[in-house]
Write a protein that holds these residues in place. Structure first.
Motif, PDB file in Angstrom:
ATOM      1  N   ILE A 152      49.476  33.980  38.409  1.00 25.07           N
ATOM      2  CA  ILE A 152      48.141  34.546  37.820  1.00 25.07           C
ATOM      3  C   ILE A 152      47.432  33.813  36.383  1.00 25.07           C
ATOM      4  CG2 ILE A 152      47.032  36.384  36.627  1.00 25.07           C
ATOM      5  CD1 ILE A 152      48.108  38.196  38.689  1.00 25.07           C
ATOM      6  N   PRO A 153      48.265  33.755  35.053  1.00 25.95           N
ATOM      7  CA  PRO A 153      47.868  33.045  34.161  1.00 25.95           C
ATOM      8  C   PRO A 153      47.614  31.416  34.481  1.00 25.95           C
ATOM      9  CG  PRO A 153      49.901  33.761  33.884  1.00 25.95           C
ATOM     10  CD  PRO A 153      49.563  34.445  35.113  1.00 25.95           C
ATOM     11  N   VAL A 154      48.627  30.905  35.149  1.00 24.51           N
ATOM     12  CA  VAL A 154      48.516  29.454  35.327  1.00 24.51           C
ATOM     13  C   VAL A 154      47.114  28.968  36.122  1.00 24.51           C
ATOM     14  CG1 VAL A 154      49.506  27.770  36.370  1.00 24.51           C
ATOM     15  CG2 VAL A 154      50.959  29.297  35.531  1.00 24.51           C
ATOM     16  N   VAL A 155      46.703  29.846  37.369  1.00 17.36           N
ATOM     17  CA  VAL A 155      45.593  29.662  38.225  1.00 17.36           C
ATOM     18  C   VAL A 155      44.319  29.642  37.245  1.00 17.36           C
ATOM     19  CG1 VAL A 155      44.399  30.215  40.054  1.00 17.36           C
ATOM     20  CG2 VAL A 155      46.754  30.078  40.286  1.00 17.36           C
ATOM     21  N   VAL A 180      39.702  39.440  30.462  1.00 16.13           N
ATOM     22  CA  VAL A 180      38.880  39.759  31.741  1.00 16.13           C
ATOM     23  C   VAL A 180      39.532  40.088  33.066  1.00 16.13           C
ATOM     24  CG1 VAL A 180      36.703  39.264  32.895  1.00 16.13           C
ATOM     25  CG2 VAL A 180      36.712  38.808  30.394  1.00 16.13           C
ATOM     26  N   VAL A 181      40.573  39.156  33.124  1.00 17.48           N
ATOM     27  CA  VAL A 181      41.317  39.197  34.393  1.00 17.48           C
ATOM     28  C   VAL A 181      41.811  40.477  34.565  1.00 17.48           C
ATOM     29  CG1 VAL A 181      43.424  38.291  35.604  1.00 17.48           C
ATOM     30  CG2 VAL A 181      41.437  36.553  34.657  1.00 17.48           C
ATOM     31  N   TYR A 182      42.743  40.965  33.583  1.00 22.05           N
ATOM     32  CA  TYR A 182      43.330  42.172  33.463  1.00 22.05           C
ATOM     33  C   TYR A 182      42.621  43.476  33.435  1.00 22.05           C
ATOM     34  CZ  TYR A 182      47.580  39.176  33.112  1.00 22.05           C
ATOM     35  OH  TYR A 182      48.473  38.266  33.195  1.00 22.05           O
ATOM     36  N   PHE A 183      41.120  43.049  32.653  1.00 25.24           N
ATOM     37  CA  PHE A 183      40.394  44.155  32.689  1.00 25.24           C
ATOM     38  C   PHE A 183      39.936  44.740  34.043  1.00 25.24           C
ATOM     39  CE2 PHE A 183      36.018  45.398  32.804  1.00 25.24           C
ATOM     40  CZ  PHE A 183      35.955  46.741  31.945  1.00 25.24           C
ATOM     41  N   LEU A 184      39.749  43.582  34.938  1.00 19.86           N
ATOM     42  CA  LEU A 184      39.360  43.644  36.470  1.00 19.86           C
ATOM     43  C   LEU A 184      40.691  44.428  37.284  1.00 19.86           C
ATOM     44  CD1 LEU A 184      37.862  40.222  37.291  1.00 19.86           C
ATOM     45  CD2 LEU A 184      36.961  42.202  36.907  1.00 19.86           C
ATOM     46  N   HIS A 185      41.659  44.804  36.719  1.00 20.46           N
ATOM     47  CA  HIS A 185      42.673  45.279  37.360  1.00 20.46           C
ATOM     48  C   HIS A 185      42.624  46.835  37.099  1.00 20.46           C
ATOM     49  CE1 HIS A 185      44.629  41.452  37.868  1.00 20.46           C
ATOM     50  NE2 HIS A 185      45.432  41.922  38.489  1.00 20.46           N
ATOM     51  N   ALA A 186      41.833  47.349  36.170  1.00 23.02           N
ATOM     52  CA  ALA A 186      41.903  48.498  35.382  1.00 23.02           C
ATOM     53  C   ALA A 186      41.487  49.580  36.418  1.00 23.02           C
ATOM     54  CB  ALA A 186      40.852  48.550  34.217  1.00 23.02           C
ATOM     55  N   PHE A 187      40.251  49.325  37.051  1.00 20.82           N
ATOM     56  CA  PHE A 187      39.776  50.571  37.912  1.00 20.82           C
ATOM     57  C   PHE A 187      40.681  50.366  39.144  1.00 20.82           C
ATOM     58  CE2 PHE A 187      36.895  51.872  41.399  1.00 20.82           C
ATOM     59  CZ  PHE A 187      36.492  53.173  40.552  1.00 20.82           C
ATOM     60  N   PRO A 188      40.998  49.616  39.884  1.00 21.65           N
ATOM     61  CA  PRO A 188      41.933  49.623  40.955  1.00 21.65           C
ATOM     62  C   PRO A 188      43.048  50.308  40.732  1.00 21.65           C
ATOM     63  CG  PRO A 188      40.841  47.510  41.070  1.00 21.65           C
ATOM     64  CD  PRO A 188      40.580  48.001  39.697  1.00 21.65           C
ATOM     65  N   TYR A 189      43.638  49.777  39.343  1.00 22.55           N
ATOM     66  CA  TYR A 189      45.043  50.795  39.151  1.00 22.55           C
ATOM     67  C   TYR A 189      44.734  52.107  38.857  1.00 22.55           C
ATOM     68  CZ  TYR A 189      47.823  46.386  38.379  1.00 22.55           C
ATOM     69  OH  TYR A 189      48.832  45.463  38.533  1.00 22.55           O
ATOM     70  N   LEU A 190      43.480  52.415  38.381  1.00 26.43           N
ATOM     71  CA  LEU A 190      43.136  53.967  38.046  1.00 26.43           C
ATOM     72  C   LEU A 190      43.170  54.679  39.433  1.00 26.43           C
ATOM     73  CD1 LEU A 190      42.479  56.128  36.161  1.00 26.43           C
ATOM     74  CD2 LEU A 190      39.983  55.184  36.546  1.00 26.43           C
ATOM     75  N   ILE A 250      50.815  36.936  26.526  1.00 29.65           N
ATOM     76  CA  ILE A 250      50.725  35.691  27.556  1.00 29.65           C
ATOM     77  C   ILE A 250      49.897  34.678  27.238  1.00 29.65           C
ATOM     78  CG2 ILE A 250      49.857  35.387  30.008  1.00 29.65           C
ATOM     79  CD1 ILE A 250      50.589  38.392  30.634  1.00 29.65           C
ATOM     80  N   ALA A 251      48.787  34.890  26.608  1.00 28.39           N
ATOM     81  CA  ALA A 251      47.795  33.856  26.094  1.00 28.39           C
ATOM     82  C   ALA A 251      48.620  32.777  25.227  1.00 28.39           C
ATOM     83  CB  ALA A 251      46.588  34.435  25.349  1.00 28.39           C
ATOM     84  N   MET A 252      49.550  33.278  24.421  1.00 31.27           N
ATOM     85  CA  MET A 252      50.276  32.354  23.402  1.00 31.27           C
ATOM     86  C   MET A 252      51.158  31.314  24.072  1.00 31.27           C
ATOM     87  SD  MET A 252      49.564  32.616  20.177  1.00 31.27           S
ATOM     88  CE  MET A 252      51.238  31.908  19.346  1.00 31.27           C
ATOM     89  N   VAL A 253      51.637  31.681  25.291  1.00 34.71           N
ATOM     90  CA  VAL A 253      52.403  30.752  26.003  1.00 34.71           C
ATOM     91  C   VAL A 253      51.762  29.609  26.425  1.00 34.71           C
ATOM     92  CG1 VAL A 253      54.113  30.531  28.322  1.00 34.71           C
ATOM     93  CG2 VAL A 253      54.035  32.578  26.673  1.00 34.71           C
ATOM     94  N   GLY A 254      50.435  29.639  27.142  1.00 33.07           N
ATOM     95  CA  GLY A 254      49.610  28.831  27.262  1.00 33.07           C
ATOM     96  C   GLY A 254      49.146  28.017  26.469  1.00 33.07           C
ATOM     97  N   LEU A 295      41.510  30.614  27.527  1.00 36.90           N
ATOM     98  CA  LEU A 295      42.491  31.480  28.469  1.00 36.90           C
ATOM     99  C   LEU A 295      42.877  32.906  27.916  1.00 36.90           C
ATOM    100  CD1 LEU A 295      44.527  31.295  30.690  1.00 36.90           C
ATOM    101  CD2 LEU A 295      46.077  30.337  28.560  1.00 36.90           C
ATOM    102  N   SER A 296      42.674  32.954  26.433  1.00 38.63           N
ATOM    103  CA  SER A 296      42.936  34.392  25.908  1.00 38.63           C
ATOM    104  C   SER A 296      41.779  35.441  26.588  1.00 38.63           C
ATOM    105  CB  SER A 296      43.115  34.428  24.544  1.00 38.63           C
ATOM    106  OG  SER A 296      43.220  35.751  23.984  1.00 38.63           O
TER     107      SER A 296
END
Length: 475
Positions: free
Chosen positions: A364-367, A383-393, A131-135, A377-378
């Motif tokens: 999400i990556p654009v904002v 960090v952004v996807y890391f924040l998804h970890a605990f709720p996803y768990l 995803i970072a490479m696209v940006g 960005l990378s």
């Protein structure tokens, strides 16, 4: 010399090999996010085979999502210090091995480790670097490029959902997992497409992010006279890790992070429990799987249309508003699910939820890029996807516990809707407060130099860190 000498590099090409990067990221999202979504089709098979309850079985999907997001910073780290190509190839190998080993599972605990941890780790190493490479390759058409790349999740869900159901019927769930392991091995090929590129950096010190394009080299807070002094040889090694994550101190990013926590708490529940809910209200297995296909194909429309629309000049500065609207509409859709008890009524839900899910996923990556800049960005996406970890768990098992306790899926979908609406309202409230604070600074008669400086700030919750480091001579 590092300050006065122009750094070698190129501007974002906005095309050319960048479209191959988009194609590679597209396949990465197919093999990672779409496969993760299709694990919900195995839900009933796992539950019946191992004779376990809803909450115990839901841990499999939770661990895949959690590990993918929890290890996202590791993917960013490998991508930054080695290359995105190495990270994706390594991740593809681990994910494929995890799915193949899962086909020999003898217990749910075995699946927790092989499918949940090992496959999730492989997906984590692939997802963030791709995803970072696209940006990095796109600036003017960044939202459209991300819309196409992220549509792989929807297209993959549309194609894989009925295919996985057929594979389970013909080869059992073990054979289906084995075949998915071979499919996911194509991530190694995608990694080979991610050719590194060195972007041109600014002279003297990084300039602010352009609100029209969002392709500046660094966040607003990095602008200041003290950055004009190049770090001494002894300081450079110590400052590099700190500079890589200095965006964590930005009020903009902190508000966005809080919104992501609520978002992650609610967005995964419909994907986990839509098929079981449809089966519970009497929908056939094929129709239940077809609901996931509908959700997936409409997800594509949301990815591309929102990406294209937010790249228009009239909407580019309102990307954050479009993002909040999409998340809020998803929450409203979840509140209506308990009223939908037939296949004909669940189809409109799949259409609306899929569309707005694709819309916010593409943004999400654009904002995030609009807030922190391309340079960070990378690391920021990690960090952004890391924040998804605990709720996803924890959210799928909590949803399963609510089903076991209440005997219905009503509480689970209401929880999802509440979390999604809270995410949109939090970001809207913070944005409104920041806008009200900025109004007094726009009063007539203020210093023109200061006015010109502040005019370069992006519209999305600008940071005030530059007030601490601005040169007093300009005031």
């Amino acid at each position: 010399m590092a300050v006065n000498k122009k750094k070698a590099g190129v501007l974002p090409p906005d095309g050319g090999w960048g479209w191959m990067i988009v194609a590679g990221c597209f396949v990465v999202t197919v093999c990672s996010r779409a496969v993760t979504r299709c694990i919900s089709i195995f839900f009933v098979e796992f539950q019946m085979h191992f004779a376990r309850d809803y909450s115990g079985t839901a841990w499999i999907h939770s661990l895949v999502d959690c590990t993918t997001m929890l290890c996202a910073p590791l993917g960013s780290l490998i991508g930054n210090h080695l290359s995105c190509r190495v990270a994706v190839i390594l991740g593809g190998f681990l994910a494929s091995i995890g799915l193949v080993l899962s086909s020999f599972a003898t217990s749910l605990e075995y699946l927790y480790l092989s499918l949940g941890v090992l496959t999730g780790l492989g997906f984590a190493l692939c997802y963030t670097p791709a995803i970072a490479m696209v940006g990095v390759y796109f600036c003017e058409r960044k939202a459209l490029a991300y819309g196409i790349a992220m549509s792989g999740s929807g297209i993959g869900t549309f194609v894989l959902a009925p295919v996985v159901q057929l594979l389970i019927e013909h080869y059992s769930w073990r054979g289906a997992l084995l075949i998915l392991g071979g499919l996911v091995s194509n991530l190694c090929v995608c990694g080979a497409l991610l050719r590194p590129i060195a972007l041109r950096e600014r002279e003297a010190y990084p300039l602010p992010v352009n609100s029209e394009c969002g392709c500046g080299a660094s966040p607003q807070g990095a602008v200041g006279p003290e950055l004009e002094r190049p770090p001494q040889p002894g300081e450079q090694r110590c400052l590099q890790p700190l500079q890589e994550y200095q965006f964590l101190l930005m009020p903009n990013f902190l508000a966005l992070a809080g919104s992501f926590l609520f978002l992650a708490s609610g967005c995964s529940l419909p994907f986990v429990y839509l098929v079981p809910y449809a089966l519970d209200v009497g929908v056939s297995h094929h129709h239940a799987a077809f609901l996931m296909s509908i959700l997936g194909v409409i997800d594509i429309v949301g990815n591309v249309t929102f990406g294209w629309l937010t790249d228009r000049r009239c909407l580019k500065q309102y990307r954050s508003v479009c993002y909040m609207f999409a998340v809020g509409m998803e929450g409203l859709c979840c509140f209506l699910v308990p009223l939908l008890r037939t296949f004909a009524l669940l189809v409109p839900f799949s259409v609306l939820y899929g569309y707005f899910d694709g819309a916010y996923v593409a943004l999400i990556p654009v904002v995030t890029s609009d807030v922190v800049g391309t340079r960070y960005l990378s690391s920021a996406l990690g960090v952004v996807y890391f924040l998804h970890a605990f709720p996803y768990l924890v959210s799928p098992p909590i949803g399963g516990w609510l089903v076991d306790t209440t005997g219905t899926y009503t509480a689970t979908f209401l929880l999802s809707g509440f979390a999604l609406l809270s995410s949109a309202l939090l970001l809207a409230t913070v944005t409104a407060v920041r806008h009200c604070q900025a109004i007094p600074r726009n009063r007539p008669g203020k210093d023109r130099t200061r006015e010109k400086c502040e005019a370069q700030q992006p519209d999305f919750m600008t940071t005030n860190k530059d007030l601490l480091i601005r040169n007093p001579a300009t005031l």
